[in-house]
Structures are given as C-alpha cells and as structure tokens.
Design an enzyme around this catalytic site. Structure first.
Site, short mmCIF file in Angstrom:
data_model
loop_
_atom_site.label_atom_id
_atom_site.label_comp_id
_atom_site.label_asym_id
_atom_site.label_seq_id
_atom_site.Cartn_x
_atom_site.Cartn_y
_atom_site.Cartn_z
N GLY A 14 50.02 59.58 31.14
CA GLY A 14 49.15 59.40 32.29
C GLY A 14 49.95 58.98 33.51
O GLY A 14 51.14 59.26 33.62
N LYS A 34 55.54 52.23 25.14
CA LYS A 34 55.22 52.87 26.41
C LYS A 34 56.48 52.95 27.26
O LYS A 34 57.12 51.93 27.54
CB LYS A 34 54.16 52.06 27.16
N ASP A 128 44.36 46.19 36.57
CA ASP A 128 43.81 47.54 36.37
C ASP A 128 42.82 47.54 35.22
O ASP A 128 42.92 48.35 34.30
CB ASP A 128 44.94 48.53 36.11
#
Length: 562
Positions: A14, A34, A128
């Site tokens: 993403g 990640k 977020d």
C-alpha cells in the site's frame, strides 16, 4: 531481508510499504515484516520521529496492540518486525457486509481506545486510525496496527493522514496527536454502524470543509451512540474527550445503558461471524502448501480423512478464534541499526522485496506456534533469555561493511532499547495439549479426541460451519466445554446444520480447537451433503372435468429452462 528471518511471501502492499509473511529462523515462528517504502525513507522528519517512536513501540505489550518486535534500518532498508495477526481488517469486513451491529462497532472502538490509551501513555500517537489498521480475529477480538506510519497525501498542502478520518486541527495546522486519534476513532465508530465515513466530498477541498464546519450527521446513527459521536467528533480539540481513557469510560457506560450488560459478548460474536466467513483471506490460510517449520511432534492421533485439508484455510481462520495460549513474547524487543548488508550477511529469503517497496500497512508479528495454529496474534516460541542477557551499554554499532553479522537474538541497540528473539515457550507446569483429532463427522454427529500432557483444564471449542452452493462458509453454531482430570479425552459433537434443498449441495464442516492451542493445531472435517432429488414432472392427473392436468415442477439447480 532482515537478518535472522526468512521471508515467505507478500501479504499486502500500500501507500507506506509492503508487508511480508516471514519466519523467525531460530524457532520457525511466524512474523510479519513491513518494509517501509522509499518515500518514507527519504523523509528525514518522518524517519527521525519514527526512530524515536520505535523505541517506545517495542515496549508496548497490550492485547489490542499489534506487537512491534524490532525496527531494523540499513542504508537501503527500513523494516518493522511485527506480531502476525491471523485475521482480516475491519475494512474487509465492511467491504463485504457494508456495516456491523452497534454492539460490534462498540467492541471494535473499545479495543481501539484501549490500544490508544496504552500508546498515548508512552507518548506515541497513532496518526492514522482507520478500518484498514484494525485487524479482527476469528474470535471477534481486534488489534490496532500501523502506529506512527503515515504518508502525505498526493496533493500539495494536504497533511499526512487518511482524509476521511482527519481531525480539523490536522487539516488546518498539521497537528497530529492523541486528540486527533480520538477524532479518527469516532469516525471509525460512525463508519462501522453506517457503512460510510461521517463526511464525504467530491474532492479533498470539499472533504476538508466538511470536517472543519459541517456538524456530524448524528441523526443517522443509533440513539445510544449519539453522545459518544457528538463529543468524539467535536471540531475543537478542547471539546472532545480529554483522553482515550475518558472516551473509553463513557463508551462503556453508554453501551451498557443502550444495549445491556451483555453488549460486549454479543458484539464479539457479531464480529466473529463475518471474520470467520473471510477465513480464506487470513494470512496463515495460504500456507498449507508451504513446508511448515520443524516442531516437536506429539504422539500420533488416528489419521484424518483425506478431505480434511480441503478446507484448511477455514481451519486456521477459525482456529484463531480461541486466542491460543502458545508462547508469548518476552517484554522489550528493540530498535536496531544494522550495518550495510552484504551477500554473506543476509540469509536467502524466499521472496525478496525490491529495494523500493511502494505501498501501505498491514499488521502482523511473531507468533508462538510455528505450525501456524497460534492465536490471531501469533506468538512465537523462542529461546529463553538468561539473566545475564542485559541490554548493551556501549555505543551503537558502526556501519562498516566489514562488521560481522550480529546474532539476531542479541542485536545491537540504539539508545536504551535492545532487541529480543521472538516468543518464549509457555511456563512450565501448565497443561499442554499434545494433539487434537476429529475421529468422525457425518455432517450432524461426530467425535473429537484431545490428548494432553497433564490433568489440568483444557478448553475445547467446536464450531459448526455451513457452505451452500456458490456461497461462503458461515458459522451456524458453536460450543465450548472444559476437559480436566485426565490426559486423553473423547468428546461428542452433535448439531443439526439444517436441511439441504432439493437439487442442491451443502458442505457441512466441524472445526475443533483447544485452548491452550494443540501442538498439531486446530482440525477440520468437512462433508458434502446433497439434498433430495427434485420431483420430476408428474404424470397427467385427471381433473374434475375429466381433462388431464400437469403439475408444474421447479427444475433442479443448474437446469436450463425449456
């Protein structure tokens, strides 16, 4: 890519990077890694802040926070090693179901607020909060991921964040902090019950104006949630809840007042059902063809039928529904700055991400059971740390390419944090489940065998699923029972999963799992049951006037008209 770990395959990508399923090589425990994308790595302000946040994130050990085990940075890479959460995001659930019940929405936001309270207490803002970063496991529990990792919108002048969930002070002053996180959590609550975020606009300018001046559309939400949303979506930070703890306290009061004392149990069930229906999307559901890391093998149970593995993905998914109690990670993983990689430094990954990943966040850290049957937030089983394994006090390692690769279990640290190996085994003396097997299952009755290494309590969970032609699996019923006093148990399974219509076929599934998690993981048995043959066109029958008549008959499924 990260020393000591082996990438298995990509899970997600993403705006902020790519996430890989990986194993910790020393124990075989599953983790998620990640890799931050190049845009973030080139942002000096972001990297400086994230290095500081990482030192706090590795210290947070909370049931609703996706655990961060290590942050590793080299001149060409920045990676976060995380707990692997075997579940699906709230976004996926909403995409398939549009909305969830008010109780389910309250459960998700309660978990979010508990996670935020733990992080805010250490001075870390999420920045977020959105449905993509809320992971729901098969038992209906949720974990918040993605702390501190947020990118700038593509349009100039728009601050970092996800516009549908950004507080007014973010739009006007770029101020991201705890109160902006609470605003975003209120947006998630609204979206979970309505199927859309509170504000929508044709473009970013229109969306910004609505966040700044338009009152929240409270008339479309259930009465019990209006007070929470009125305060949570207040334009001025001073008019919102002062903290996640305060928001959480009022949420619990309003939930009990509006939905009764059992609201949380119902909410978890309402989340577990759609999550289990998406079992094939769970990270570990696609590992059945990959060689499992070696682990201690319990004494064998009777062989299971060949069709057992046809629905293995569903097994793993529902398996997570028990919060398996395998190993848990020791507190205090760490941030590490690694020297530049050389060919000799990096173990060959199964799938190596390109140098500049482009994408976003998806959670997941070291799970305890290398077989993949650990609870949704897998725990990994790792070596015991001796009392002498203290944090190094010397300066951080140099970036000299000639420096020998450090031992992944004692990685050098930056500042006062140190790295740790993923998960330690369960404490000695607790009862371990050595195996579980489904001895028989015919679609309505069956038996399950459980073996343990001691007479302590073992919780057996049976889930009954049904999948009709062209549909998805759904949990029809479930039951739990406690076994104790022995080491070998046989338990009956009995459930009517409904009739099958004529000309149709249904797949009836029994899923058996235990807490603590069985060494061989949850087990599944599925049978296909055909409905009766549909009636064929009948012979002419006389009518009162002596004329013959035919009875119309619905054609069997798949038959073409005419």
């Amino acid at each position: 890519m990260v020393p000591g770990y082996r990438d298995v395959r990509q899970l997600d990508s993403g705006r902020t990077g790519r996430v890989f399923l990986a194993t910790y090589q020393e124990t075989g425990a599953y983790v998620a890694i990640k890799y931050l994308n190049a845009t973030l790595r080139r942002d000096d302000d972001f990297m400086t802040r994230y290095r500081q946040d990482a030192a706090e994130l590795v210290e947070i050990d909370h049931p609703h926070v996706v655990r961060v085990y290590e942050y590793v940075e080299t001149p060409r890479r920045a990676a976060v090693v995380m707990e692997l959460v075997d579940g699906v995001s709230l976004r996926e659930i909403l995409r398939e179901n549009v909305r969830v019940s008010p109780e389910a929405a309250l459960v998700v936001v309660k978990s979010t607020l508990e996670a935020l309270a733990a992080a805010h207490g250490r001075g870390v803002a999420h920045r977020d909060v959105r449905p993509e970063n809320l992971l729901v496991q098969a038992d209906g529990t949720a974990k918040l991921s993605g702390f501190g990792i947020v990118t700038h919108a593509e349009e100039p002048g728009v601050p970092a964040g996800s516009p549908p969930y950004m507080a007014p002070e973010l739009w006007t002053r770029g101020e991201a902090g705890p109160l902006a996180d609470l605003y975003a959590a209120a947006c998630v609550l609204f979206e979970a019950v309505r199927g859309r975020a509170p504000y929508r606009g044709e473009d970013l300018a229109a969306l910004r104006d609505k966040h700044l001046v338009e009152p929240p559309p409270l008339e479309v939400v259930p009465d019990a949630l209006r007070g929470l949303l009125r305060h949570g979506l207040a334009k001025a930070p001073a008019l919102r809840y002062a903290s996640a703890v305060e928001f959480l306290a009022e949420l619990e009061r309003d939930a009990v007042a509006g939905y009764g004392t059992e609201w949380e149990q119902r909410g978890r069930r309402h989340l577990a059902e759609p999550a289990t229906a998406l079992a094939l999307r769970f990270p570990l559901a696609r590992t059945e063809r990959e060689p499992a890391p070696r682990a201690a093998v319990p004494r064998p149970l009777p062989a299971l039928p060949p069709y057992l593995w046809l629905a293995v993905a569903t097994v793993v998914a529902v398996a997570i529904s028990l919060l398996a109690s395998g190993g848990t990670l020791p507190p205090g993983p760490a941030t590490a700055l690694m020297p530049p990689e050389t060919t000799a430094d990096v173990p060959p990954p199964a799938t190596e991400p390109p140098p500049d990943p482009s994408g976003t966040t998806s959670p997941g850290p070291p799970s305890a059971d290398p077989s993949g049957t650990a609870s949704p937030g897998p725990s990994a089983s790792g070596p015991d740390r001796s009392a002498s394994d203290q944090r190094p006090t010397g300066p951080p390692p140099s970036d000299s390419p000639g420096r020998p690769r450090p031992d992944p279990t004692t990685r050098p640290s930056v500042a006062p944090t140190t790295s740790r190996a993923p998960a330690s085994p369960p404490p000695r003396g607790s009862t371990a489940v050595t195996g579980i097997g489904i001895l028989s299952w015919d679609g309505s009755t069956g038996s399950v065998r459980v073996t343990a290494d001691g007479p302590g309590s073992v919780r057996l969970r049976l889930s009954y699923l049904r999948r009709d032609d062209g549909g998805v699996s759904r949990e029809v019923a479930g039951e739990s029972r406690t076994l104790s006093g022995g080491t070998d148990y046989t338990s009956r399974a009995r459930r009517d999963l409904g009739q099958v219509a004529c000309g149709h076929r249904a797949h009836l599934t029994l899923v058996a799992m235990t807490e603590p998690a069985a060494a061989n993981g949850p087990q599944i048995s599925e049978v296909a049951v055909d409905g009766p043959a549909c009636a064929s066109p009948s012979q002419p029958t006389p009518t009162p006037d002596g004329q013959a008549a035919l009875r119309p008959v619905r054609p069997p499924a798949g038959a073409s008209p005419g």
